[in-house]
Design a protein around this motif. Sequence first.
Motif, PDB file in Angstrom:
ATOM      1  N   PRO A  31      12.969  -0.713   6.644  1.00 50.30           N
ATOM      2  CA  PRO A  31      12.221   0.044   5.209  1.00 50.30           C
ATOM      3  C   PRO A  31      10.830  -0.680   4.748  1.00 50.30           C
ATOM      4  O   PRO A  31      10.938  -2.118   4.993  1.00 50.30           O
ATOM      5  N   PHE A  32       9.686  -0.565   5.120  1.00 50.40           N
ATOM      6  CA  PHE A  32       8.713  -0.855   4.832  1.00 50.40           C
ATOM      7  C   PHE A  32       8.722  -1.749   3.067  1.00 50.40           C
ATOM      8  O   PHE A  32       8.554  -0.702   2.701  1.00 50.40           O
ATOM      9  N   ALA A  33       7.963  -2.193   2.915  1.00 45.39           N
ATOM     10  CA  ALA A  33       8.147  -3.064   1.476  1.00 45.39           C
ATOM     11  C   ALA A  33       7.138  -3.309   1.494  1.00 45.39           C
ATOM     12  O   ALA A  33       6.095  -4.115   1.892  1.00 45.39           O
ATOM     13  N   VAL A  34       6.292  -2.694   0.884  1.00 47.77           N
ATOM     14  CA  VAL A  34       5.166  -2.354   0.377  1.00 47.77           C
ATOM     15  C   VAL A  34       4.685  -2.532  -1.504  1.00 47.77           C
ATOM     16  O   VAL A  34       5.239  -3.010  -2.298  1.00 47.77           O
ATOM     17  N   VAL A  35       3.029  -3.109  -1.396  1.00 44.02           N
ATOM     18  CA  VAL A  35       2.519  -3.254  -2.239  1.00 44.02           C
ATOM     19  C   VAL A  35       1.453  -2.051  -2.635  1.00 44.02           C
ATOM     20  O   VAL A  35       0.379  -2.029  -1.361  1.00 44.02           O
ATOM     21  N   GLY A  36       1.208  -1.123  -3.904  1.00 42.61           N
ATOM     22  CA  GLY A  36       0.291  -0.428  -3.544  1.00 42.61           C
ATOM     23  C   GLY A  36      -0.699  -1.152  -4.728  1.00 42.61           C
ATOM     24  O   GLY A  36      -0.485  -1.873  -5.035  1.00 42.61           O
ATOM     25  N   SER A  37      -1.931  -0.814  -4.454  1.00 39.58           N
ATOM     26  CA  SER A  37      -3.523  -1.225  -5.335  1.00 39.58           C
ATOM     27  C   SER A  37      -4.604  -0.409  -5.346  1.00 39.58           C
ATOM     28  O   SER A  37      -4.788  -0.689  -4.267  1.00 39.58           O
ATOM     29  N   ASP A  38      -5.082   0.547  -6.046  1.00 35.11           N
ATOM     30  CA  ASP A  38      -6.472   0.840  -5.728  1.00 35.11           C
ATOM     31  C   ASP A  38      -7.524   0.065  -7.233  1.00 35.11           C
ATOM     32  O   ASP A  38      -8.377  -0.006  -7.316  1.00 35.11           O
TER      33      ASP A  38
END
Length: 297
Positions: free
Chosen positions: A222-229
Amino acid sequence: LMGYVGFANLPNQVHRKSVRKGFQFTAMVVGESGLGKSTLVNTLFNTTLYPPKVPLAPSEERPKTVAIESIGADIDENGVRLHLTVVDTPGFGDFVNNDDSWRPIVENIESRFDSYLEQENRVNRSKIVDNRIHACLYFIQPTGHSLKQLDIEVMRRLHTKVNLIPIIAKADTLTDEEVLQFKQRVLSDIAYHNIQIFQAPTYENEDEETIAEAEEIASKIPFAVVGSDQPIQTPDGRIVRGRVYPWGVVEVDNEDHCDFVKLRQMLVRTYMEELREYTNDVLYENWRTEKLLSMGV
Ligand code: GDP
Ligand code: MG
């Protein structure tokens, strides 16, 4: 064109036709509230698409998603025209009784099947609009422990209707070692509970580069993601999308920091055609057969 694999390997005829018509691709984000779903939608669209209606003051939080909303844009992915839509859903898990939290989501998925079936039954089928969900990004809280009962239940409601792609949310809150361990844990829970997730196909008669890319992507699930805008500045002066910590900066687009790049690549490049095909040939077809049988047709 390194890494540009998926389209290049489609049979030529299919490839040309798809390129001419353009693709419609729809992804959905699902999971508990507060796990960064709306932020990731923004990150996928590179922030321009889903701006807060009024710019947020620095201290303000993004407002909670209260209804199912979709955001779409035409993007150009290495010369391929693509209409990408992402369906954002309100988080579940906020209620004392969460037994039915999956229901509006399943209803939304099925109403898209319904609309497709209705179009197929029309006399003129030349302009079918495909709004079916081709990929469902399922956000898992980065607890480091096993999957929650609620997640297991919701995933089991969804896995026969959509391509499930599990995501470890807010991966910046875990160390690299913890991410690796948690990925194993999540995969073994998923297998134990017979939850069907999207299997990245492996190719045999392909060139080495294609096989390597497919294996690389499969190994990240499962992809380990970090989001930020929010654009931020790194200590060496670069402006990147990321999150700032006292100990350093986590960059969204840096493959050493998280799997965001691989996730995006999987969706809109490498496996877009496979995701669409599996949705049409298996998930939709099963749903349709069941529906027609239940109607006594
Ligand atoms: P949603 O309820 O799942 O849509 O979550 P939101 O996108 O509204 O985000 C909830 C909070 O988590 C906000 O304060 C975000 O800034 C923060 N957040 C979003 N993505 C990340 C992430 O990758 N890492 C961390 N640490 N925080 C995040
Ligand atoms: Mg939200």
